[in-house]
Write a protein that holds these residues in place. Sequence first.
Motif, PDB file in Angstrom:
ATOM      1  N   TYR A  30       0.812  -1.206   0.000  1.00  0.00           N
ATOM      2  CA  TYR A  30       0.000   0.000   0.000  1.00  0.00           C
ATOM      3  C   TYR A  30       0.854   1.268   0.000  1.00  0.00           C
ATOM      4  CZ  TYR A  30      -4.607  -2.079   0.321  1.00  0.00           C
ATOM      5  OH  TYR A  30      -5.754  -2.729   0.020  1.00  0.00           O
ATOM      6  N   PHE A  34       0.427   3.514  -3.252  1.00  0.00           N
ATOM      7  CA  PHE A  34      -0.291   4.775  -3.077  1.00  0.00           C
ATOM      8  C   PHE A  34       0.624   5.904  -2.631  1.00  0.00           C
ATOM      9  CE2 PHE A  34      -3.921   1.910  -2.936  1.00  0.00           C
ATOM     10  CZ  PHE A  34      -4.790   2.586  -3.780  1.00  0.00           C
ATOM     11  N   GLY A  39       1.358   8.839  -5.097  1.00  0.00           N
ATOM     12  CA  GLY A  39       1.518  10.095  -4.375  1.00  0.00           C
ATOM     13  C   GLY A  39       2.390  11.115  -5.081  1.00  0.00           C
ATOM     14  N   PHE A  50       1.688  13.966  -0.049  1.00  0.00           N
ATOM     15  CA  PHE A  50       0.644  12.942  -0.015  1.00  0.00           C
ATOM     16  C   PHE A  50       0.987  11.779   0.902  1.00  0.00           C
ATOM     17  CE2 PHE A  50      -1.591   9.126  -1.455  1.00  0.00           C
ATOM     18  CZ  PHE A  50      -2.898   9.570  -1.318  1.00  0.00           C
ATOM     19  N   TYR A  54      -1.273  10.503   3.844  1.00  0.00           N
ATOM     20  CA  TYR A  54      -1.918   9.187   3.727  1.00  0.00           C
ATOM     21  C   TYR A  54      -1.529   8.236   4.850  1.00  0.00           C
ATOM     22  CZ  TYR A  54      -2.570   4.436   1.854  1.00  0.00           C
ATOM     23  OH  TYR A  54      -2.887   3.123   1.692  1.00  0.00           O
ATOM     24  N   LEU A  58      -3.532   5.098   6.651  1.00  0.00           N
ATOM     25  CA  LEU A  58      -3.170   3.688   6.476  1.00  0.00           C
ATOM     26  C   LEU A  58      -3.038   2.998   7.834  1.00  0.00           C
ATOM     27  CD1 LEU A  58      -2.323   1.388   4.523  1.00  0.00           C
ATOM     28  CD2 LEU A  58       0.040   2.101   4.891  1.00  0.00           C
ATOM     29  N   SER A  61      -6.680   2.568   9.188  1.00  0.00           N
ATOM     30  CA  SER A  61      -7.517   1.610   8.463  1.00  0.00           C
ATOM     31  C   SER A  61      -6.931   0.204   8.559  1.00  0.00           C
ATOM     32  CB  SER A  61      -7.740   2.039   7.015  1.00  0.00           C
ATOM     33  OG  SER A  61      -6.520   2.144   6.343  1.00  0.00           O
ATOM     34  N   SER A 174     -13.366   2.812   5.096  1.00  0.00           N
ATOM     35  CA  SER A 174     -11.919   2.987   4.911  1.00  0.00           C
ATOM     36  C   SER A 174     -11.624   3.986   3.794  1.00  0.00           C
ATOM     37  CB  SER A 174     -11.254   1.641   4.600  1.00  0.00           C
ATOM     38  OG  SER A 174     -11.534   1.257   3.268  1.00  0.00           O
ATOM     39  N   LEU A 175     -12.624   4.238   2.941  1.00  0.00           N
ATOM     40  CA  LEU A 175     -12.416   5.160   1.821  1.00  0.00           C
ATOM     41  C   LEU A 175     -12.813   6.597   2.142  1.00  0.00           C
ATOM     42  CD1 LEU A 175     -13.738   2.879  -1.073  1.00  0.00           C
ATOM     43  CD2 LEU A 175     -11.350   3.342  -0.458  1.00  0.00           C
ATOM     44  N   THR A 179      -9.010   9.224   4.796  1.00  0.00           N
ATOM     45  CA  THR A 179      -7.793   8.426   4.653  1.00  0.00           C
ATOM     46  C   THR A 179      -7.015   8.833   3.403  1.00  0.00           C
ATOM     47  OG1 THR A 179      -9.398   6.810   3.866  1.00  0.00           O
ATOM     48  CG2 THR A 179      -8.275   6.311   5.924  1.00  0.00           C
ATOM     49  N   TYR A 180      -7.723   8.926   2.263  1.00  0.00           N
ATOM     50  CA  TYR A 180      -7.065   9.207   0.974  1.00  0.00           C
ATOM     51  C   TYR A 180      -7.176  10.671   0.556  1.00  0.00           C
ATOM     52  CZ  TYR A 180      -6.815   4.159   0.418  1.00  0.00           C
ATOM     53  OH  TYR A 180      -6.542   2.850   0.594  1.00  0.00           O
ATOM     54  N   PHE A 181      -8.209  11.345   1.089  1.00  0.00           N
ATOM     55  CA  PHE A 181      -8.401  12.754   0.715  1.00  0.00           C
ATOM     56  C   PHE A 181      -8.842  13.552   1.936  1.00  0.00           C
ATOM     57  CE2 PHE A 181     -12.096  10.179  -0.482  1.00  0.00           C
ATOM     58  CZ  PHE A 181     -13.063  10.714   0.346  1.00  0.00           C
TER      59      PHE A 181
END
Lengths: 247, 306
Positions: A30, A34, A39, A50, A54, A58, A61, A174-175, A179-181
Motif C-alpha cells: 500500500y 499509493f 503520491g 501525499f 496518507y 493507512l 484503516s 476505509s475510503l 484516509t485518501y483525501f
Amino acid sequence: MIQVWLRNFLFFKKTFLVSLFWTVFEPLMYLAAFGFGFGRYVPPIEGLPFIDFYFPGLLCSTAMMVCYFESTYPNYTKLTHQKTFQTMLLTPLSAQQILLGEIFWSATKGMIGALGVMLVSIMFGLFSLKFIFILPVLFLISLIFAAFGLMVVSIAKNYDSFVFSTSGFIIPLSLISGTYFSLKDMPQLIQWLAYAFPLSHGVQLVRHILHGQTDIVFDGIHLLVLICYATGLIFFANKLFQRKMIN
Amino acid sequence: MSITLSAVNLKKNYNDVAAVRGINLEIKQGECFGILGPNGAGKSTLLKMIYGQAIPTSGDLFVLGLNTRDQMTEIKARIGVVPQDDGLDTDFSALENLKLFATYFNMEKNSAEARAEHLLHEMKLADHQHMHVEALSGGMKRRLVIARSLLHEPQMLILDEPTTGLDPQARLWIWNYFEKLKVQKKTIIITTHYMEEAEKLCDRIAIVDQGVVLDVGTGPELIKKYIGTEVIELEVEDQKNYWTSKIKNLDIEFQEFESKLFVFFASIDQRQNFLQHIQNAHYLIRAANLNDVFLKVAGYQIRGEA
C-alpha cells in the motif's frame, strides 16, 4: 477472560511466520503503490506531502481491517462449526468473559497490524518517536471494530452476512474517513457522514499527533468520540453475544 | 441419601413454544440417572438448563444444592459435561485440548498437566495425544471429550447421548468405563436412544415426552409396570383383524405395529396359555425390555423432528 485471549495467542504462535509475513507485506504494498507511486503525482494535501497525509490513514484503516477480520470469520467458525464458545461455556467462564477475551484478542491483532505498518514506515523515512502517543488511539480503534465484528457474529445468519458488513460498511468507511483525501474540501453531507463514524476521528487524531497539529478542543472531541464508540459497541456486543449463547 | 439435583415445576419456552412444560425431578447423590425420550421430547433443553446454556422460563432448578439462576459459575466449576457435539478445539492436539480446557477452570499448570496425561492414558489415548483432534476417529474423539469432562474432578457428570454414532466396540469400552465411574459414586445424568445402554447403566430412569416426565423408576420396575415379563412378536400379515379380536377376547395387552403385533405377558404361564392358540403364524418369544416400555409410552410412530 485472559484464558480466552491466551487460547488465541497459542494458536497464533503456531502460524506466527505466515501471519507476520502478511502483516508486513500488505502495508508495504500500500505504501509503495499509493504513498510512493501514486503520491508523486498528487499535490500536497492540508500542507502535507501525499505520503505523509496518507500514512495516518493507512495506520488507522489497517488497525480497523485487521481486527475486524480477526473478530468476524474465525469467531463465526468458533460459534457455528467448532462450537468452541459452547465448550468454553461448560467451564466457569461466562459469556461476557469469552466476549471480552475475543475483543481484546482481535484488538491485539489490530495492534500487531498497525505495528507492521510502523515497521515498514522505516523504509519510507516515516518512522517517528511520536508513534508511542498514537498507540492508545490505534488500540481504541481496534476495540471499536473488534466489538463491531462480534456484534455481526452474534446476529449473522451465515458467512454471507459478513459480505454485507464488509462491503457495505467497513470498505466504504476505509475510503471516506479522510484516509485518501481531505474531508475539509468535501461537501457538508460527506463530512457529516464521515464524522458520524469512528474511523475518521481516529485518522484525524493520529494525523494531528504525528504532524504536531494537536488542538486540545477538537482532538479532545475526537478522543471522546472514540471512547464513547468503544464503550457503547462493547456494551451492545455483550448484549447480543449473551443472547446468542444463553437463551 | 442427599439430593444432588432437584427440579420443581421447571418450565422452558422458546418464543412461546414450550420445550419443557413442568418437570419435577429429584436425583440422588451417587445415582446414575437416565433420561429417555424421543427426539424433541425436551431432554436436551433440560440438560442445557442444568449446565447453564438455557435459562428456565419458570420453576426452580437446584444442582449440587446451588440455584441455577444465580450460582451458575459455582455449578459449572463442579460438574462435567459431555455434550452431543464434541466441541473439541480443532486448532489443537488432543493433549493441548485438555490443557486449554484446564486453563478455563483456572487449574494449576502442573497438576492440570499431570491430570491430563493420566486421563489420556486411562482413555487409551496416550499414543495419540499429539495428534490433531481432526485426525482422531469418532471413538477416540468421544473418549477425549469424556477425559475433558473429568479433568477438574467434577462431582456430577452430565452425558448427552455419549455413545451415539460409535461402533459396538467403542460403545462397550465406554460403558465399561462408566461402570467404573459408578463404583466411585459419581452422580451421573445420561440421555440416550440406546435402551440397552440405559438398562445396563442406569439406577433409575425417567421417560420424558413433550416436555413432561411421564414416569420414573428402575429399569425392571418400568418393564414390569408397562410390559410384564415376556413379549411375543407375532407376524399377522393380512389376518390382523382376526388376531386382534382374538387377543382382546383373551384380555391380553398388545400393541399393533405394521404387520406385527407385540403381545405382552405378565407371567410365563400366561404366555404358555396363549401359545396354545397360535397356529400357522410366525412368532418370536423374548424377554420384555426397556425398548418395549419406551415404544409403548412414547408411541410407535416416527415423528417429524421437533
